[in-house]
Scaffold this motif. Sequence first.
Motif, PDB file in Angstrom:
ATOM      1  N   GLN A 113       0.803  -1.224   0.000  1.00 18.90           N
ATOM      2  CA  GLN A 113       0.000   0.000   0.000  1.00 18.90           C
ATOM      3  C   GLN A 113       0.839   1.279   0.000  1.00 18.90           C
ATOM      4  OE1 GLN A 113      -2.915  -0.224  -0.735  1.00 18.90           O
ATOM      5  NE2 GLN A 113      -3.889  -2.013   0.168  1.00 18.90           N
ATOM      6  N   TYR A 114       2.028   1.229   0.588  1.00 16.93           N
ATOM      7  CA  TYR A 114       2.831   2.451   0.696  1.00 16.93           C
ATOM      8  C   TYR A 114       3.971   2.435  -0.333  1.00 16.93           C
ATOM      9  CZ  TYR A 114       5.840   6.071   2.557  1.00 16.93           C
ATOM     10  OH  TYR A 114       6.631   7.192   2.688  1.00 16.93           O
ATOM     11  N   GLY A 115       4.729   1.353  -0.359  1.00 17.62           N
ATOM     12  CA  GLY A 115       5.895   1.264  -1.241  1.00 17.62           C
ATOM     13  C   GLY A 115       5.524   1.372  -2.714  1.00 17.62           C
ATOM     14  N   ARG A 116       4.508   0.635  -3.093  1.00 21.08           N
ATOM     15  CA  ARG A 116       4.087   0.598  -4.497  1.00 21.08           C
ATOM     16  C   ARG A 116       3.674   1.997  -4.969  1.00 21.08           C
ATOM     17  NH1 ARG A 116      -1.179  -0.905  -6.395  1.00 21.08           N
ATOM     18  NH2 ARG A 116      -1.695  -1.202  -4.222  1.00 21.08           N
ATOM     19  N   ARG A 117       2.832   2.637  -4.149  1.00 19.47           N
ATOM     20  CA  ARG A 117       2.285   3.941  -4.547  1.00 19.47           C
ATOM     21  C   ARG A 117       3.366   5.019  -4.587  1.00 19.47           C
ATOM     22  NH1 ARG A 117      -1.962   3.052  -1.831  1.00 19.47           N
ATOM     23  NH2 ARG A 117      -3.126   2.244  -3.591  1.00 19.47           N
ATOM     24  N   ASN A 118       4.422   4.838  -3.758  1.00 20.01           N
ATOM     25  CA  ASN A 118       5.473   5.846  -3.685  1.00 20.01           C
ATOM     26  C   ASN A 118       6.750   5.409  -4.418  1.00 20.01           C
ATOM     27  OD1 ASN A 118       4.571   8.236  -1.886  1.00 20.01           O
ATOM     28  ND2 ASN A 118       3.767   6.430  -0.853  1.00 20.01           N
ATOM     29  N   LYS A 119       6.606   4.364  -5.238  1.00 19.33           N
ATOM     30  CA  LYS A 119       7.720   3.871  -6.064  1.00 19.33           C
ATOM     31  C   LYS A 119       8.974   3.594  -5.229  1.00 19.33           C
ATOM     32  CE  LYS A 119       6.050   5.759 -10.414  1.00 19.33           C
ATOM     33  NZ  LYS A 119       4.672   5.834  -9.905  1.00 19.33           N
ATOM     34  N   LEU A 120       8.763   2.871  -4.122  1.00 14.84           N
ATOM     35  CA  LEU A 120       9.883   2.509  -3.251  1.00 14.84           C
ATOM     36  C   LEU A 120      10.288   1.054  -3.443  1.00 14.84           C
ATOM     37  CD1 LEU A 120       8.606   4.254   0.017  1.00 14.84           C
ATOM     38  CD2 LEU A 120      10.274   5.137  -1.618  1.00 14.84           C
ATOM     39  N   GLY A 121       9.677   0.408  -4.425  1.00 16.03           N
ATOM     40  CA  GLY A 121      10.028  -0.979  -4.706  1.00 16.03           C
ATOM     41  C   GLY A 121       9.225  -1.954  -3.877  1.00 16.03           C
ATOM     42  N   GLY A 122       9.646  -3.216  -3.887  1.00 18.75           N
ATOM     43  CA  GLY A 122       8.958  -4.276  -3.150  1.00 18.75           C
ATOM     44  C   GLY A 122       9.523  -4.420  -1.753  1.00 18.75           C
ATOM     45  N   ALA A 123       9.205  -5.546  -1.118  1.00 23.33           N
ATOM     46  CA  ALA A 123       9.631  -5.789   0.254  1.00 23.33           C
ATOM     47  C   ALA A 123      11.155  -5.736   0.380  1.00 23.33           C
ATOM     48  CB  ALA A 123       9.088  -7.131   0.740  1.00 23.33           C
ATOM     49  N   VAL A 124      11.857  -6.344  -0.571  1.00 27.46           N
ATOM     50  CA  VAL A 124      13.326  -6.416  -0.483  1.00 27.46           C
ATOM     51  C   VAL A 124      13.929  -5.010  -0.533  1.00 27.46           C
ATOM     52  CG1 VAL A 124      15.413  -7.264  -1.622  1.00 27.46           C
ATOM     53  CG2 VAL A 124      13.370  -8.720  -1.508  1.00 27.46           C
ATOM     54  N   MET A 167      12.486  -2.239   0.228  1.00 33.53           N
ATOM     55  CA  MET A 167      12.124  -1.463   1.432  1.00 33.53           C
ATOM     56  C   MET A 167      12.944  -1.903   2.640  1.00 33.53           C
ATOM     57  SD  MET A 167       8.040  -0.756   0.984  1.00 33.53           S
ATOM     58  CE  MET A 167       7.959   0.612   2.141  1.00 33.53           C
ATOM     59  N   LEU A 168      13.254  -3.189   2.720  1.00 33.93           N
ATOM     60  CA  LEU A 168      14.133  -3.664   3.795  1.00 33.93           C
ATOM     61  C   LEU A 168      15.538  -3.079   3.608  1.00 33.93           C
ATOM     62  CD1 LEU A 168      12.959  -7.374   4.029  1.00 33.93           C
ATOM     63  CD2 LEU A 168      12.814  -5.698   5.870  1.00 33.93           C
ATOM     64  N   GLN A 169      15.968  -3.022   2.342  1.00 34.75           N
ATOM     65  CA  GLN A 169      17.284  -2.431   2.034  1.00 34.75           C
ATOM     66  C   GLN A 169      17.304  -0.960   2.484  1.00 34.75           C
ATOM     67  OE1 GLN A 169      19.954  -4.144   0.518  1.00 34.75           O
ATOM     68  NE2 GLN A 169      21.115  -2.309   1.113  1.00 34.75           N
ATOM     69  N   TRP A 170      16.199  -0.273   2.267  1.00 31.98           N
ATOM     70  CA  TRP A 170      16.094   1.143   2.697  1.00 31.98           C
ATOM     71  C   TRP A 170      16.271   1.248   4.209  1.00 31.98           C
ATOM     72  CZ3 TRP A 170      13.147   3.893   6.119  1.00 31.98           C
ATOM     73  CH2 TRP A 170      13.188   5.298   6.010  1.00 31.98           C
ATOM     74  N   GLN A 171      15.631   0.305   4.930  1.00 34.18           N
ATOM     75  CA  GLN A 171      15.779   0.312   6.397  1.00 34.18           C
ATOM     76  C   GLN A 171      17.248   0.142   6.783  1.00 34.18           C
ATOM     77  OE1 GLN A 171      13.169  -2.719   7.996  1.00 34.18           O
ATOM     78  NE2 GLN A 171      11.421  -1.924   6.853  1.00 34.18           N
ATOM     79  N   LYS A 172      17.907  -0.793   6.105  1.00 35.07           N
ATOM     80  CA  LYS A 172      19.319  -1.062   6.404  1.00 35.07           C
ATOM     81  C   LYS A 172      20.155   0.199   6.154  1.00 35.07           C
ATOM     82  CE  LYS A 172      23.240  -3.850   5.013  1.00 35.07           C
ATOM     83  NZ  LYS A 172      23.911  -4.424   3.841  1.00 35.07           N
ATOM     84  N   ASP A 173      19.880   0.877   5.033  1.00 31.46           N
ATOM     85  CA  ASP A 173      20.694   2.036   4.641  1.00 31.46           C
ATOM     86  C   ASP A 173      20.431   3.279   5.488  1.00 31.46           C
ATOM     87  OD1 ASP A 173      21.676   0.402   2.687  1.00 31.46           O
ATOM     88  OD2 ASP A 173      20.423   1.239   1.079  1.00 31.46           O
ATOM     89  N   HIS A 174      19.247   3.360   6.101  1.00 33.28           N
ATOM     90  CA  HIS A 174      18.897   4.604   6.790  1.00 33.28           C
ATOM     91  C   HIS A 174      18.877   4.493   8.314  1.00 33.28           C
ATOM     92  CE1 HIS A 174      17.688   5.421   2.672  1.00 33.28           C
ATOM     93  NE2 HIS A 174      17.781   6.705   2.974  1.00 33.28           N
ATOM     94  N   ALA A 175      19.064   3.281   8.838  1.00 36.56           N
ATOM     95  CA  ALA A 175      19.067   3.114  10.293  1.00 36.56           C
ATOM     96  C   ALA A 175      20.481   3.325  10.835  1.00 36.56           C
ATOM     97  CB  ALA A 175      18.579   1.717  10.660  1.00 36.56           C
ATOM     98  N   VAL A 176      20.563   4.112  11.891  1.00 38.61           N
ATOM     99  CA  VAL A 176      21.851   4.355  12.553  1.00 38.61           C
ATOM    100  C   VAL A 176      21.677   4.042  14.033  1.00 38.61           C
ATOM    101  CG1 VAL A 176      23.622   6.081  13.089  1.00 38.61           C
ATOM    102  CG2 VAL A 176      22.329   6.247  10.954  1.00 38.61           C
ATOM    103  N   ARG A 177      22.605   3.295  14.609  1.00 37.07           N
ATOM    104  CA  ARG A 177      22.495   2.967  16.024  1.00 37.07           C
ATOM    105  C   ARG A 177      22.560   4.236  16.860  1.00 37.07           C
ATOM    106  NH1 ARG A 177      22.945  -2.715  17.904  1.00 37.07           N
ATOM    107  NH2 ARG A 177      22.464  -1.506  19.764  1.00 37.07           N
ATOM    108  N   VAL A 178      21.795   4.269  17.917  1.00 34.19           N
ATOM    109  CA  VAL A 178      21.722   5.446  18.784  1.00 34.19           C
ATOM    110  C   VAL A 178      23.119   5.888  19.210  1.00 34.19           C
ATOM    111  CG1 VAL A 178      20.888   6.279  21.020  1.00 34.19           C
ATOM    112  CG2 VAL A 178      19.436   4.821  19.629  1.00 34.19           C
ATOM    113  N   GLU A 179      23.953   4.924  19.595  1.00 38.80           N
ATOM    114  CA  GLU A 179      25.293   5.234  20.099  1.00 38.80           C
ATOM    115  C   GLU A 179      26.134   5.903  19.003  1.00 38.80           C
ATOM    116  OE1 GLU A 179      23.839   2.256  20.126  1.00 38.80           O
ATOM    117  OE2 GLU A 179      23.397   1.906  22.251  1.00 38.80           O
ATOM    118  N   LYS A 180      25.982   5.383  17.775  1.00 31.20           N
ATOM    119  CA  LYS A 180      26.766   5.928  16.670  1.00 31.20           C
ATOM    120  C   LYS A 180      26.254   7.317  16.283  1.00 31.20           C
ATOM    121  CE  LYS A 180      28.492   4.800  12.107  1.00 31.20           C
ATOM    122  NZ  LYS A 180      28.058   4.220  10.828  1.00 31.20           N
TER     123      LYS A 180
END
Lengths: 381, 280
Positions: free
Chosen positions: B209-220, B222-235
């Motif tokens: 519902q969100y990824g498709r409409r916003n051209k963010l790709g499929g599940a893979v 979107m998971l890659q996006w999470q990996k690329d944009h998450a930063v540990r609090v300490e870092k």
Amino acid sequence: MNEQATTGRQVLLQGNEAMVEGALAAGCTFFAGYPITPATEISEVMSVKLPAVGGTFIQMEDEIASMGAIIGASLAGAKSMTATSGPGFSLMQENLGFACVAEVPCVVVNVMRGGPSTGLPTNVSQGDVMQARWGTHGDHPIIVLAVSSTKDCFDITVKAFNLAEKYRTPVIILSDEVVGHTREKINLPHPGEIEVIDRIRPNMPPEWYVPYEDNSRGVPPMGIFGDGYRYHVTGLIHDVRGFPTQRPDEIVPFLNRIHRKISQHFFDILMVEEELAEDAEILVVAYGSVARSAKRAVREARQRGVKAGLLQLITLWPFPRQILEPYLRKVKAVLVPELNMGQVSREVKRINQGVTRVETINRIDGNLITPEEILVRLIKM
Amino acid sequence: MAEVTKLIHKYLRHDKKFPHVWCPGCGNGIVLGALIRAIDRLGYEKDDIVLVSGIGCSGRLPVYVDFNTLHTTHGRALTFATGVKLANPKLHVIVIMGDGDATAIGGNHFIHAARRNLNLTAIIINNNIYGMTGGQYSPTTPYGALATTAVYRNIEHAFSIAELAVTAGAAMVARGTVYHANMLDKLIEKAILKRGFSVVEVVSNCHTQYGRRNKLGGAVQMLQWQKDHAVRVEKAAEMPEEELADKFTVGVLVDRDLPIYTEEYKKIREAARAKMAAMR
């Protein structure tokens, strides 16, 4: 219900305070509420007394939350209650429907004030009779009881808890501003003198427990969170195991059962008071604070040679049709005085089907109908 | 038997008619898996766990697991959980909500539950959209994104769920993602163990519902996006602000000891008993 018990502790109480005493006597251990006139005293007294008996009082962020909390507490084994007035009662309707469908015993008090909307917060009304019946969406069973005195506030609250537990259903008590705030002397019975009913719990091995299976009573035994009978509770229409279903052959039996469990026990749920009604030519049908005025009016009418009688409704829903119908066939006229534009009279007329004459007194100015108003009408009739 | 198979047999309901309602690639299953691993490590009895949910895709999560499960009304899960916990404080009460569930319709209950500090665990699956109803914008849909009720673009600004919980007074607040699945079950375990109101915001994906409409790709993707944009609090604490502009933090945001409601209420009971005894 107004006769004084001969034993017990004599006290001077407000209706709202007597409700707390009734709830505690019935075994209530959990109360969640939100301040609202004219019901606030119930919360206040609960906050003082419940912790002293090991129970829990909590003031929630609104009435939606209060209703949710009492359902949660009941599922975890507590006898639970909330109290509010019109606007708060409207907010409770969504979760009230949940309690109907998930069959969670609880007691909801509505001390009625003038409506609609914010209305007349400090004035009396009986405007929520239909909201109590149909406020939540969808066809659902409900039990609604009306109180007319401080003594009622005690007795009927005990009864409300008993019915809730017995039939696994929310029970609504309709009080009103006059009943809630009137101080009267009553005798609080000793704990041993009060009939207290607890929900039936499952006693089979947990793997045999089918949480929503029908039985002759139509009320399945209720597992409590933490007692070893793990099951699913949902507001979705569910199968006998509690799991969501869209199968017509599971939907219909479920909905039929939750209605049947109330209808087949009608005479156990039904409560009325009759005053000079047996030989009455004019029958007054009244409930709540108005029934007090009606009782006096009927007595005075008799002294003036008018054969009037009173049928006081305590159970408003399911509507006491079976009690009313024989009267409709033998009286010359019926008078329904109430503090709304005709909510119970509408039901009386619907049942009457033109058999006898039905007149109404409808007062919507925020004041109680006086005995004189009823008496004058009775004499004219 | 593989470890995961053992867990499936131990915790999933055998009498529930699978398959589940979620789309292939949905993050909800990962959250459920993390929750089960966390509970298994804690060794709690199934009878002692109450899993409460609201409405939405996340709301269906409890039905699949063999605990005391309670699927409530939209946004109200925390109110029901409050009643359960107060009536029986020994129960471990875990609440699953979605972003719309917890911060739109249930926003008031959420901040007050955080403020009140009952010993509850709230897991909020944030997929930035109302998925079950077909992709309407939620309080966490980013500014400018597209949704079925924002086809011209979303002009509202998103809540940060975790930061809202910190401000509202939660005892512990963490954020994880469904990409960092192993970190997630540790965060959930820590949250369940925390004495007081704990919140775990789980950044998830609704590619349907969100990824498709916003051209963010499929599940893979979107998971890659999470990996690329998450930063540990300490870092993140050591990084300059410019570098963090399009990032979000994961880990424990706050962990503080606050008076617990049920412990405080015990004192209220003692005071009430003393007062009643004095009146007699």
